[in-house]
Design a protein around this motif. Structure first.
Motif, mmCIF file in Angstrom:
data_model
loop_
_atom_site.group_PDB
_atom_site.id
_atom_site.type_symbol
_atom_site.label_atom_id
_atom_site.label_comp_id
_atom_site.label_asym_id
_atom_site.label_seq_id
_atom_site.Cartn_x
_atom_site.Cartn_y
_atom_site.Cartn_z
ATOM 1 N N ARG A 5 0.817 -1.208 0.000
ATOM 2 C CA ARG A 5 0.000 0.000 0.000
ATOM 3 C C ARG A 5 0.853 1.262 0.000
ATOM 4 N NH1 ARG A 5 -3.488 -1.733 5.153
ATOM 5 N NH2 ARG A 5 -1.343 -2.190 5.770
ATOM 6 N N GLN A 6 2.099 1.145 0.452
ATOM 7 C CA GLN A 6 2.998 2.290 0.487
ATOM 8 C C GLN A 6 3.920 2.345 -0.736
ATOM 9 O OE1 GLN A 6 4.958 3.100 4.250
ATOM 10 N NE2 GLN A 6 3.478 1.847 5.366
ATOM 11 N N ALA A 7 3.771 1.381 -1.638
ATOM 12 C CA ALA A 7 4.651 1.309 -2.814
ATOM 13 C C ALA A 7 4.314 2.410 -3.818
ATOM 14 C CB ALA A 7 4.523 -0.055 -3.468
ATOM 15 N N ARG A 8 5.345 2.930 -4.464
ATOM 16 C CA ARG A 8 5.195 3.927 -5.522
ATOM 17 C C ARG A 8 5.587 3.289 -6.851
ATOM 18 N NH1 ARG A 8 4.709 8.791 -2.839
ATOM 19 N NH2 ARG A 8 5.404 8.726 -0.663
ATOM 20 N N ARG A 9 5.165 3.911 -7.949
ATOM 21 C CA ARG A 9 5.542 3.376 -9.259
ATOM 22 C C ARG A 9 7.067 3.304 -9.381
ATOM 23 N NH1 ARG A 9 2.306 4.355 -13.651
ATOM 24 N NH2 ARG A 9 4.036 3.518 -14.876
ATOM 25 N N LEU A 10 7.728 4.368 -8.974
ATOM 26 C CA LEU A 10 9.189 4.384 -8.928
ATOM 27 C C LEU A 10 9.611 4.564 -7.474
ATOM 28 C CD1 LEU A 10 10.118 6.629 -12.008
ATOM 29 C CD2 LEU A 10 10.120 4.128 -11.854
ATOM 30 N N GLY A 22 5.304 11.537 11.149
ATOM 31 C CA GLY A 22 4.571 10.304 11.374
ATOM 32 C C GLY A 22 3.949 9.843 10.063
ATOM 33 N N HIS A 23 3.970 8.522 9.797
ATOM 34 C CA HIS A 23 3.435 7.964 8.552
ATOM 35 C C HIS A 23 4.061 8.683 7.342
ATOM 36 C CE1 HIS A 23 0.570 6.471 11.445
ATOM 37 N NE2 HIS A 23 0.131 7.680 11.683
ATOM 38 N N PRO A 24 5.381 8.647 7.202
ATOM 39 C CA PRO A 24 6.071 9.507 6.219
ATOM 40 C C PRO A 24 5.647 9.322 4.777
ATOM 41 C CG PRO A 24 7.541 7.793 7.079
ATOM 42 C CD PRO A 24 6.328 7.788 7.944
ATOM 43 N N GLN A 25 5.432 8.079 4.330
ATOM 44 C CA GLN A 25 5.083 7.881 2.919
ATOM 45 C C GLN A 25 3.763 8.571 2.575
ATOM 46 O OE1 GLN A 25 6.999 6.665 0.700
ATOM 47 N NE2 GLN A 25 8.546 5.534 1.850
ATOM 48 N N PHE A 26 2.775 8.397 3.410
ATOM 49 C CA PHE A 26 1.475 8.996 3.146
ATOM 50 C C PHE A 26 1.506 10.513 3.353
ATOM 51 C CE2 PHE A 26 -0.249 4.682 4.715
ATOM 52 C CZ PHE A 26 -0.064 4.128 3.455
ATOM 53 N N ARG A 27 2.293 10.958 4.332
ATOM 54 C CA ARG A 27 2.410 12.395 4.567
ATOM 55 C C ARG A 27 3.063 13.083 3.375
ATOM 56 N NH1 ARG A 27 -0.586 15.297 7.320
ATOM 57 N NH2 ARG A 27 -0.487 13.760 8.996
ATOM 58 N N VAL A 28 4.025 12.431 2.746
ATOM 59 C CA VAL A 28 4.639 12.980 1.532
ATOM 60 C C VAL A 28 3.589 13.169 0.450
ATOM 61 C CG1 VAL A 28 6.177 12.394 -0.402
ATOM 62 C CG2 VAL A 28 6.991 12.150 1.945
ATOM 63 N N ASP A 29 2.684 12.214 0.326
ATOM 64 C CA ASP A 29 1.623 12.321 -0.688
ATOM 65 C C ASP A 29 0.716 13.522 -0.426
ATOM 66 O OD1 ASP A 29 2.655 10.052 -1.771
ATOM 67 O OD2 ASP A 29 0.906 8.782 -1.431
ATOM 68 N N VAL A 30 0.346 13.730 0.838
ATOM 69 C CA VAL A 30 -0.508 14.869 1.181
ATOM 70 C C VAL A 30 0.155 16.167 0.751
ATOM 71 C CG1 VAL A 30 -1.507 16.218 3.058
ATOM 72 C CG2 VAL A 30 -1.679 13.742 3.110
ATOM 73 N N ASN A 161 3.851 10.338 -8.627
ATOM 74 C CA ASN A 161 4.472 9.132 -8.060
ATOM 75 C C ASN A 161 3.957 8.858 -6.644
ATOM 76 O OD1 ASN A 161 6.181 6.887 -8.411
ATOM 77 N ND2 ASN A 161 7.861 7.887 -7.302
ATOM 78 N N LEU A 162 2.631 8.826 -6.515
ATOM 79 C CA LEU A 162 1.999 8.626 -5.216
ATOM 80 C C LEU A 162 1.973 7.150 -4.822
ATOM 81 C CD1 LEU A 162 -1.083 10.983 -5.724
ATOM 82 C CD2 LEU A 162 1.109 11.545 -4.640
ATOM 83 N N THR A 163 1.729 6.899 -3.556
ATOM 84 C CA THR A 163 1.608 5.520 -3.072
ATOM 85 C C THR A 163 0.356 4.865 -3.649
ATOM 86 O OG1 THR A 163 0.349 6.209 -1.129
ATOM 87 C CG2 THR A 163 2.751 6.084 -0.894
ATOM 88 N N ALA A 164 0.363 3.547 -3.639
ATOM 89 C CA ALA A 164 -0.810 2.799 -4.122
ATOM 90 C C ALA A 164 -2.039 3.127 -3.280
ATOM 91 C CB ALA A 164 -0.522 1.301 -4.083
ATOM 92 N N ALA A 165 -1.843 3.334 -1.976
ATOM 93 C CA ALA A 165 -2.979 3.611 -1.090
ATOM 94 C C ALA A 165 -3.709 4.879 -1.492
ATOM 95 C CB ALA A 165 -2.492 3.726 0.357
ATOM 96 N N LEU A 201 -4.937 -0.455 -12.134
ATOM 97 C CA LEU A 201 -5.003 -1.860 -11.752
ATOM 98 C C LEU A 201 -3.810 -2.250 -10.889
ATOM 99 C CD1 LEU A 201 -6.288 -3.528 -15.051
ATOM 100 C CD2 LEU A 201 -7.593 -2.832 -13.033
ATOM 101 N N GLN A 202 -2.654 -1.675 -11.196
ATOM 102 C CA GLN A 202 -1.460 -1.949 -10.388
ATOM 103 C C GLN A 202 -1.653 -1.442 -8.963
ATOM 104 O OE1 GLN A 202 1.015 0.509 -9.281
ATOM 105 N NE2 GLN A 202 2.241 -1.100 -8.308
ATOM 106 N N ALA A 203 -2.232 -0.259 -8.824
ATOM 107 C CA ALA A 203 -2.488 0.292 -7.489
ATOM 108 C C ALA A 203 -3.521 -0.550 -6.743
ATOM 109 C CB ALA A 203 -2.957 1.742 -7.607
#
Length: 494
Positions: A5-10, A22-30, A161-165, A201-203
């Motif tokens: 769920r935290q994976a990015r395309r690259l 806190g929750h760095p991957q998702f916070r980066v997306d925000v 390049n957002l996370t799958a979530a 579909l990948q996400a």
């Protein structure tokens, strides 16, 4: 092992400041969404009625998105901190992460074109009739295209390049055009074009327990919050602007209650033929709910919702005109806060929801109440003749822009002077259709180079026009007509 769920395309390596969150991957997306020019653009895009015509008090797409995020984050936080069955189901299905929900809420309206839903309908028609794009245009699909293709962060080809979530959390209608069937939104709603399907579909593959065609838990929270905010904040706008006539609305509700037995004896055609007669439109709403959503529609719940809206909105809030005083502000704030809190507390979580619903939904009574609230602006605002005249003019602006840019690109002597971004978008879309022709030729009719160039040119023009603000669209329309007296200022939006 990395959470899919935290994976990015690259893959990316976060810096020390990002890792400290806190929750760095998702916070980066925000933050990536918030810093996007497409997000900033929402401040100048119509929600329902234009700021230019109704003053700055009305909501735009940005203020709406901010409020959706607030409602959604509260629901997700509540679910993610509980230990009951609802929380257990949500966790089992992939989670209700507040930061993911916040990111999706911020992003959910990025694809809306100039002039609100009128602009969406116009670009859909132009895409299909002018350029032969069978999928047309859809604001939700455009949102996904912006996030994953058009709005680049620091590298080409993967959008932000957002996370799958977060990518899945914006997929309110996770299918291509025509695949919706009887699901939410029906066949006309969809969330990705064929050229963007593989990314989607990948996400979605990061959520193996979410059935095909169903929203993730986080997406359904965003979707419900969008409904809550939309129904109440539009009411806020129209009340402030003095557009809700208490006598007219009261006549509709009182007549429906008084003549219910007679109205129930009429067929749909008789009701639709005379919607100006009080009571008919409200009965048509009930028939529509019963026809489309028999899984939840209930006559007693609908009547209770009508009674509640009549008492608290029509005979309560709207009965006293908004006069701009501090007291009227307090009354409106108390009304809105109370309704939001009650609707937030009406959330249910289902492991196997109806095909027309999501894993997170409103309970039966709250669902009917939101439907009746939305009816107020659908019947008493969107059907106003003055708004219809104004919207026809806005549709003409978009038609002239699409035709004007198409003619410009068709001019071999002058095409090179077209806006650089327009040329980039046409080239990008053409590359996307070439790739689609290789990967899924069945989705592209007669994929010759000429056909692919035509499709790419059409999609690129639609992408360009859809990314304008209301004011930019009007300004560029004047530029293309050679009618502006502020050439250099007007041309900055190109």
């Amino acid at each position: 092992m990395t959470d899919p769920r935290q994976a990015r395309r690259l893959p990316e390596t976060l810096n020390e400041f990002q890792q400290a969150e806190g929750h760095p991957q998702f916070r980066v997306d925000v933050e990536r969404i918030r810093f996007s020019p497409f997000y900033s653009r929402l401040s100048a895009v119509t929600q329902v009625i234009s700021q230019a015509g109704a003053g700055l008090a009305v909501h735009n797409r940005l203020t709406h998105s901010v409020k959706v995020a607030a409602v959604a984050r509260a629901i997700a936080t509540h679910l993610s901190t509980r230990t009951d069955e609802r929380a257990s189901i949500a966790a089992e299905l992939g989670g209700a992460h507040p930061v993911v929900v916040q990111a999706a809420s911020a992003a959910h309206d990025l694809g809306h074109p100039p002039f609100g839903h009128l602009g969406e309908q116009t670009l859909d028609r132009l895409a299909r009739t002018r350029f032969g794009l069978d999928e047309g245009f859809e604001g939700n699909a455009q949102t996904y295209r912006i996030l994953t293709r058009l709005d680049e962060h620091d590298r080409p080809g993967v959008g932000l390049n957002l996370t799958a979530a977060v990518r899945t959390a914006v997929l309110k209608y996770p299918w291509r055009r025509g695949e919706g069937g009887i699901r939410r939104g029906g066949a006309s709603k969809f969330n990705y074009y064929a050229i963007d399907e593989q990314d989607a579909l990948q996400a979605l593959s990061a959520y193996p327990l979410i059935e095909r065609g169903q929203q993730t838990v986080e997406c359904s929270i965003m979707d419900i919050s969008d409904d809550i905010a939309y129904s109440l904040h539009d009411l806020d706008d129209f009340y402030r602007a003095g557009l809700l006539n208490p006598a007219t609305i009261s006549a509709e509700f009182r007549t429906w209650n008084r003549d219910l037995a007679k109205l129930r004896a009429l067929d749909v055609e008789e009701l639709a033929a005379d919607t100006r007669t009080p009571g008919h439109s409200l009965e048509l709403l009930w028939r529509r709910l019963l026809s489309k959503d028999a899984w939840i529609a209930d006559a007693d719940a609908f009547r209770a919702a009508v009674t509640k809206v009549q008492a608290e909105v029509i005979d309560g809030l709207v009965a006293v005109p908004f006069d701009g005083s501090l007291e009227s502000e307090r009354v409106l704030a108390r009304f809105t806060s109370a309704w939001i809190a009650r609707l937030q507390s009406s959330i249910e979580v289902h492991r196997h929801p109806d095909i027309r619903s999501g894993h997170v939904s409103l309970n039966q009574q709250a669902w009917h109440e939101v439907a009746v609230l939305k009816f107020l602006h659908e019947r008493f605002i969107l059907e106003r003749p003055d708004l219809a005249v104004y919207q026809r003019g806005q549709a003409s602006v978009l038609e002239r822009l699409v035709d004007g840019f198409a003619a410009w690109l068709d001019d071999p002597r002058d095409a090179r002077r077209a806006p650089r971004r327009l040329i980039d978008l046409v080239e990008l879309a053409t590359d996307d259709y070439r790739q689609l022709a290789q990967d899924a030729p069945q989705l592209v009719d007669s994929p010759t180079n000429t056909d692919l160039a035509r499709l790419g040119r059409g999609r690129g023009i639609i992408d360009y026009v859809a990314a304008l603000t209301d004011a930019q669209a009007i300004s560029l329309d004047a530029l293309l007509a050679g009618q502006t007296e502020r050439l250099w200022d007007a041309g900055q939006g190109l």
